[in-house]
Design an enzyme around this catalytic site. Structure first.
Site, PDB file in Angstrom:
ATOM      1  N   THR A  30       0.822  -1.096  -0.048  1.00 31.40           N
ATOM      2  CA  THR A  30      -0.003   0.072  -0.004  1.00 31.40           C
ATOM      3  C   THR A  30       0.896   1.226   0.381  1.00 31.40           C
ATOM      4  O   THR A  30       0.342   2.410   0.124  1.00 31.40           O
ATOM      5  CB  THR A  30      -0.906  -0.021   1.096  1.00 31.40           C
ATOM      6  OG1 THR A  30      -0.118   0.038   2.395  1.00 31.40           O
ATOM      7  CG2 THR A  30      -2.123  -1.286   0.996  1.00 31.40           C
ATOM      8  N   LEU A  32       3.025   4.224   1.461  1.00 28.75           N
ATOM      9  CA  LEU A  32       2.940   4.890   2.594  1.00 28.75           C
ATOM     10  C   LEU A  32       1.832   5.566   2.738  1.00 28.75           C
ATOM     11  O   LEU A  32       1.743   6.794   3.061  1.00 28.75           O
ATOM     12  CB  LEU A  32       4.552   6.011   2.830  1.00 28.75           C
ATOM     13  CG  LEU A  32       5.717   5.615   3.067  1.00 28.75           C
ATOM     14  CD1 LEU A  32       6.594   6.555   3.262  1.00 28.75           C
ATOM     15  CD2 LEU A  32       5.717   4.386   4.307  1.00 28.75           C
ATOM     16  N   HIS A  33       0.969   4.639   2.910  1.00 29.55           N
ATOM     17  CA  HIS A  33      -0.523   5.228   3.185  1.00 29.55           C
ATOM     18  C   HIS A  33      -1.058   4.733   4.478  1.00 29.55           C
ATOM     19  O   HIS A  33      -0.756   3.591   5.018  1.00 29.55           O
ATOM     20  CB  HIS A  33      -1.418   4.942   2.131  1.00 29.55           C
ATOM     21  CG  HIS A  33      -1.140   5.372   0.996  1.00 29.55           C
ATOM     22  ND1 HIS A  33      -1.376   6.570   0.378  1.00 29.55           N
ATOM     23  CD2 HIS A  33      -0.316   4.917  -0.351  1.00 29.55           C
ATOM     24  CE1 HIS A  33      -0.818   7.072  -0.681  1.00 29.55           C
ATOM     25  NE2 HIS A  33      -0.380   5.742  -1.078  1.00 29.55           N
ATOM     26  N   ALA A  34      -1.767   5.284   5.291  1.00 29.73           N
ATOM     27  CA  ALA A  34      -2.632   4.963   6.447  1.00 29.73           C
ATOM     28  C   ALA A  34      -1.796   4.082   7.606  1.00 29.73           C
ATOM     29  O   ALA A  34      -0.713   4.877   8.142  1.00 29.73           O
ATOM     30  CB  ALA A  34      -3.948   4.242   6.044  1.00 29.73           C
ATOM     31  N   PRO A  36       0.856   2.034   7.160  1.00 28.86           N
ATOM     32  CA  PRO A  36       2.455   1.930   7.314  1.00 28.86           C
ATOM     33  C   PRO A  36       2.972   3.415   7.499  1.00 28.86           C
ATOM     34  O   PRO A  36       4.014   3.454   8.131  1.00 28.86           O
ATOM     35  CB  PRO A  36       2.540   1.639   5.952  1.00 28.86           C
ATOM     36  CG  PRO A  36       1.348   0.944   5.448  1.00 28.86           C
ATOM     37  CD  PRO A  36       0.400   1.629   6.133  1.00 28.86           C
TER      38      PRO A  36
END
Length: 104
Positions: A30, A32-34, A36
Site C-alpha cells: 500500500t 506509505l498510506h494510512a 504504514p
C-alpha cells in the site's frame, strides 16, 4: 549564560551542511498510506535528528503523519531519506531498515 566562541558557531553550521541522504524504494503493497505511514511516523519520533522524506522536490517531515501522507507515496516509488543531527549515520540506517521491512 555562557557565551560560545566562533568555533562552536562554525561547528553548528558545518553540521547543518553535512547531512546524510539515501534513496529507498517503497516495497510494501500500500506504499506509505494510512497504517504504514503511521507506523513510520511513530518509529521516527523517537529520534532527536531531523528526518525528512523527499519526493519530486517535495520535502516532508517524517515525524508528521500529515506531511508523510501528503506525498502520496505508492509501492515502487523511490524516495530520498534525509537525516540531519548528531547520530545521522546510525539513524539513517535504522530508518532505512524500518522502511525496507515495513508491512501493510
Amino acid at each position: 549564560q555562557e557565551s560560545r566562541g566562533l568555533g562552536d558557531v562554525y561547528k553548528r553550521q558545518l553540521r547543518r551542511l553535512i547531512m546524510l541522504e539515501k534513496n529507498v524504494i517503497i516495497k510494501n503493497e500500500t506504499g506509505l498510506h494510512a497504517r504504514p505511514a503511521a507506523s513510520l511516523v511513530q518509529f521516527v519520533k523517537k529520534y532527536d535528528e531531523s528526518i525528512e522524506i523527499i519526493l519530486d522536490n517535495k520535502v516532508a517531515d517524517a515525524k508528521s503523519i500529515f506531511n508523510v501522507m501528503s506525498l502520496g507515496i505508492s509501492k515502487g516509488t523511490e524516495v530520498t531519506l534525509r537525516v540531519d543531527g548528531e547520530n545521522e549515520e546510525k539513524t539513517l540506517g535504522e530508518v532505512v531498515n524500518f522502511i525496507e521491512n515495513l508491512a501493510d
